[in-house]
Design a protein around this motif. Structure first.
Motif, PDB file in Angstrom:
ATOM      1  N   UNK A 414      33.282  45.551  36.935  1.00 14.62           N
ATOM      2  CA  UNK A 414      33.481  44.705  36.426  1.00 14.62           C
ATOM      3  C   UNK A 414      33.095  43.430  35.793  1.00 14.62           C
ATOM      4  N   UNK A 415      31.873  43.602  34.941  1.00 16.12           N
ATOM      5  CA  UNK A 415      31.400  42.695  34.446  1.00 16.12           C
ATOM      6  C   UNK A 415      32.092  43.432  32.802  1.00 16.12           C
ATOM      7  N   UNK A 416      32.561  44.554  32.675  1.00 15.12           N
ATOM      8  CA  UNK A 416      32.776  44.942  31.652  1.00 15.12           C
ATOM      9  C   UNK A 416      34.438  44.094  31.964  1.00 15.12           C
ATOM     10  N   UNK A 417      34.895  43.822  32.497  1.00 16.94           N
ATOM     11  CA  UNK A 417      36.291  43.072  32.652  1.00 16.94           C
ATOM     12  C   UNK A 417      36.854  41.881  32.930  1.00 16.94           C
ATOM     13  N   UNK A 427      39.966  29.485  24.209  1.00 13.19           N
ATOM     14  CA  UNK A 427      40.142  28.004  24.487  1.00 13.19           C
ATOM     15  C   UNK A 427      38.570  27.422  24.818  1.00 13.19           C
ATOM     16  N   UNK A 428      38.344  28.505  25.583  1.00  8.96           N
ATOM     17  CA  UNK A 428      36.820  28.607  25.874  1.00  8.96           C
ATOM     18  C   UNK A 428      36.334  26.889  26.933  1.00  8.96           C
ATOM     19  N   UNK A 429      36.749  26.905  27.821  1.00 12.87           N
ATOM     20  CA  UNK A 429      36.158  25.352  28.089  1.00 12.87           C
ATOM     21  C   UNK A 429      35.639  25.831  29.316  1.00 12.87           C
ATOM     22  N   UNK A 430      35.064  24.606  29.871  1.00  9.38           N
ATOM     23  CA  UNK A 430      34.518  25.472  31.809  1.00  9.38           C
ATOM     24  C   UNK A 430      35.654  25.700  32.045  1.00  9.38           C
ATOM     25  N   UNK A 431      36.583  24.637  31.842  1.00  9.90           N
ATOM     26  CA  UNK A 431      37.606  24.615  32.941  1.00  9.90           C
ATOM     27  C   UNK A 431      38.807  26.705  32.433  1.00  9.90           C
ATOM     28  N   UNK A 432      38.994  26.376  31.365  1.00 12.66           N
ATOM     29  CA  UNK A 432      39.538  28.069  31.438  1.00 12.66           C
ATOM     30  C   UNK A 432      38.526  29.096  31.404  1.00 12.66           C
ATOM     31  N   UNK A 433      36.632  29.190  31.580  1.00 13.74           N
ATOM     32  CA  UNK A 433      36.396  29.999  31.286  1.00 13.74           C
ATOM     33  C   UNK A 433      35.804  30.261  33.501  1.00 13.74           C
ATOM     34  N   UNK A 434      36.038  28.823  34.140  1.00 15.76           N
ATOM     35  CA  UNK A 434      36.419  28.936  35.558  1.00 15.76           C
ATOM     36  C   UNK A 434      37.702  29.716  35.863  1.00 15.76           C
ATOM     37  N   UNK A 435      39.118  29.322  35.064  1.00 18.47           N
ATOM     38  CA  UNK A 435      40.252  30.065  35.598  1.00 18.47           C
ATOM     39  C   UNK A 435      39.549  31.534  35.482  1.00 18.47           C
ATOM     40  N   UNK A 436      39.628  31.594  34.175  1.00 16.87           N
ATOM     41  CA  UNK A 436      38.981  33.248  33.944  1.00 16.87           C
ATOM     42  C   UNK A 436      38.111  34.349  34.722  1.00 16.87           C
ATOM     43  N   UNK A 437      37.346  33.733  35.644  1.00 21.22           N
ATOM     44  CA  UNK A 437      36.125  34.391  36.330  1.00 21.22           C
ATOM     45  C   UNK A 437      37.363  34.474  37.483  1.00 21.22           C
ATOM     46  N   UNK A 438      37.187  33.551  38.337  1.00 23.20           N
ATOM     47  CA  UNK A 438      38.188  32.865  39.316  1.00 23.20           C
ATOM     48  C   UNK A 438      39.641  34.019  39.433  1.00 23.20           C
ATOM     49  N   UNK A 439      39.721  33.769  38.619  1.00 25.51           N
ATOM     50  CA  UNK A 439      41.297  34.484  38.715  1.00 25.51           C
ATOM     51  C   UNK A 439      41.440  36.029  38.376  1.00 25.51           C
ATOM     52  N   UNK A 442      39.307  37.434  42.029  1.00 27.50           N
ATOM     53  CA  UNK A 442      40.981  37.660  42.597  1.00 27.50           C
ATOM     54  C   UNK A 442      42.011  38.865  42.426  1.00 27.50           C
ATOM     55  N   UNK A 443      42.319  39.082  41.244  1.00 29.56           N
ATOM     56  CA  UNK A 443      42.624  40.358  40.883  1.00 29.56           C
ATOM     57  C   UNK A 443      41.371  41.080  41.658  1.00 29.56           C
ATOM     58  N   UNK A 444      40.576  41.328  42.147  1.00 30.14           N
ATOM     59  CA  UNK A 444      39.515  42.663  41.967  1.00 30.14           C
ATOM     60  C   UNK A 444      39.657  42.140  43.811  1.00 30.14           C
ATOM     61  N   UNK A 445      40.108  41.255  44.384  1.00 28.44           N
ATOM     62  CA  UNK A 445      40.179  41.479  45.795  1.00 28.44           C
ATOM     63  C   UNK A 445      38.729  41.001  45.971  1.00 28.44           C
ATOM     64  N   UNK A 450      30.930  36.654  44.425  1.00 27.27           N
ATOM     65  CA  UNK A 450      30.249  38.447  44.043  1.00 27.27           C
ATOM     66  C   UNK A 450      30.534  38.635  42.494  1.00 27.27           C
ATOM     67  N   UNK A 451      30.947  38.032  42.572  1.00 24.30           N
ATOM     68  CA  UNK A 451      31.369  38.287  41.057  1.00 24.30           C
ATOM     69  C   UNK A 451      30.170  37.024  39.905  1.00 24.30           C
ATOM     70  N   UNK A 452      30.445  36.346  40.480  1.00 26.27           N
ATOM     71  CA  UNK A 452      29.323  35.019  40.081  1.00 26.27           C
ATOM     72  C   UNK A 452      27.665  36.021  40.016  1.00 26.27           C
TER      73      UNK A 452
END
Length: 499
Positions: A414-417, A427-439, A442-445, A450-452
RNA sequence: GGCGCUAUCGUCUAGGGGUCUAGGACAGGUGGUUCUCAGCCAUCAGACCGGGGUUCGAAUCCCCGUAGCGCUACCA
């Protein structure tokens, strides 16, 4: 009603008179604050006087430390060392001629007499008195010396101190501003020393002479001086001077209820400064120790206190210094600071501690870190604690945090992903980073939390940190990716109990 | 020992005879919000040192006791 010859209604003149035998401790600072506030509120004058008559214990370093602490707190004096004034000099060691002069006049008037008893003699007589169950006090031996004998001793060049000839009866009474009427029977006092054999005055004498000559109208001091007051009152009387008003403020005690001292930990205001406390909080806290506005409002700036402080609102019971409240107040004042100012204080604090990691960063980054730490900041020290992950190149990993992470399944992949997502974020903004992680979560179910949690340990080495997106942003893409991957590798290499 | 000062929640305090079934704040407990913590919101628990007076009535006034602290130096 004024009469010819009376002083015109003088404005309030107060003084803070520390002895330079150590740092400025919180009790002294509180006394200084009350004096300062009383002067400001009444439109009066705040005098700083240095009581350095104990040559053996007074040092220049202490003097400098006291100035520095007073200045840090914002308690500026109108007269005194460094600023001068019409009633100087303000160092007692430079006023010997004044004490000698008044000592002579008391002697001439028969209110004082030379004493030839040696220190050893005195000590022995005191011991004998105690052994007999008597209160230890000067026996008046030299007071009743016959003139011829006195003359002989003088001519023999014996070291002589000057003692005050106290009245044997009567009462010394005054109306204390914080305690009301206080009275002492004079017969309980003894003939104390005014001038030591080396010519330097003792505290009570120097204090009276200076307070009079500096035209002090209100003496605000710790209540450990209550029992000195009758002696001083008697001196005013003997010298034909009008005594000032007295306000004896309660002392500040340590957590165990005894007089605050080194064994209670930090007692100097300098130590609190070093611990990351704001002068604003210190002042606010000290003001609340003994004084209250209405029992409701507790947050005050120095400027507000200058308007609201009233000596009459000072209570008479001793207060215990409790750091928790100071910390809370510090948090309040820290949050009241405009953001730019908060950043400035953090930078200044870290620089004073010789840490350069912060000030080397861009203003934007500095601001972002302080903002990310947010309300976690209770003392300036916390900036270092919570910012360590970004301020220090090598990551220190908390063992407990890692142990928890190590036992959790799937963490490595998961960390590698997550590392891959972050690496790919252009872009590397707070918004895109949040999208990256939450996305990804979600994909990992799995839940984002937990990921955080895993990312937090990987990125900061701790279980507690600022928000994870801020952490990623502050670390920057490269460092974030590296830490995530390092943690993944370490996880993969760790034996797991359940696997 | 003598003298003095002080005495309300664990801590800082409000209170100056009835409105006190004692108020506020910090710390503590619980719940909520949130990615952790902090914060914030809600909520709970928690005190008039003891005994005598005075008074119709005492946390508030007086006395005694007790306790804590301070002073009792040719320290301040």
């Amino acid at each position: 009603m004024a009469f010819p010859g009376d002083h015109l209604p003088v404005s309030v003149r107060v003084r803070f008179a520390p002895s330079p035998t150590g740092h400025l401790h919180v009790g002294g600072a509180r006394t200084a604050l009350f004096n300062y506030l009383h002067a400001r509120r009444q439109g009066g004058v705040f005098v700083l006087r240095i009581e350095d008559t104990d040559a053996a214990r007074s040092t220049d370093e202490s003097l400098a430390a006291i100035f520095e602490s007073l200045e840090w707190l914002g308690l500026s004096w109108d007269e005194g060392p460094k600023v001068g004034g019409a009633h100087g000099p303000y160092l007692q060691s430079k006023r010997r001629d004044r004490y000698a002069l008044h000592g002579r006049s008391l002697e001439t008037a028969g209110r004082a007499y030379p004493c030839f008893c040696s220190a050893e003699d005195l000590e022995e007589r005191r011991r004998a008195q105690t052994a007999r169950g008597e209160p230890p006090r000067y026996d008046g031996r030299c007071r009743s010396l016959d003139p011829a004998e006195r003359q002989r001793q003088m001519e023999a060049g014996l070291p002589r101190a000057l003692r005050f000839a106290l009245p044997e009866s009567g009462e010394s009474v005054w109306d204390d501003v914080v305690r009301g009427r206080v009275a002492f029977r004079n017969e309980l006092l003894d003939d104390f020393v005014l001038l030591r054999s080396d010519g330097l005055p003792t505290y009570n004498f120097a204090c009276v002479v200076d307070d009079h000559e500096m035209e002090i109208t209100d003496v605000v001091r710790g209540d450990d001086h209550i029992s000195n007051t009758p002696r001083q009152l008697l001196l005013y009387e003997a010298l034909g001077w009008t005594p000032p008003r007295f306000a004896h403020v309660p002392m500040i005690l340590g957590q165990d209820g005894t007089r605050l001292s080194k064994r209670h930990g930090a007692t100097s205001v300098a130590a609190y400064r070093e611990r990351g406390f704001l002068p604003e909080a210190m002042v606010n806290f000290l003001a609340l120790l003994g004084w209250s506005y209405d029992g409701q409002r507790e947050l005050f700036s120095l400027a507000e206190l200058e308007q609201l402080f009233r000596l009459e609102r000072v209570g008479s019971n001793p207060a215990i210094f409790n750091v928790e409240k100071l910390e809370w107040l510090n948090g309040q004042h820290l949050r009241a600071l405009p953001e730019a100012e908060r950043v400035r204080r953090v930078a200044e604090f870290l620089r004073a501690r010789g840490e350069t990691g912060f000030e080397m960063r861009s203003p934007e980054w500095q601001q972002a870190l302080v903002r990310a730490i947010g309300d976690r900041l209770k003392t300036l020290t916390d900036a270092r604690t919570y910012g360590a992950f970004a301020l220090e190149e090598t990551l220190e990993v908390d063992e407990a945090a890692w142990a928890e992470l190590r036992e959790r399944p799937e963490v490595g992949p998961r960390l590698r992903a997550l590392a891959a997502r972050v690496a790919a974020d252009r872009e590397f903004t707070l918004e895109t980073l949040e999208r990256d992680l939450r996305g990804l979560a979600a994909e990992l179910g799995i839940k984002a939390g937990e990921l955080i949690g895993a990312a937090r340990v990987a990125l900061t080495g701790r279980k507690v940190s600022p928000g994870i997106f801020e952490v990623l942003w502050l670390l920057g893409r490269d460092r974030s990716v590296r830490r995530l991957e390092d943690a993944a590798a370490r996880w993969e290499a760790s034996p797991r109990a359940g696997v």
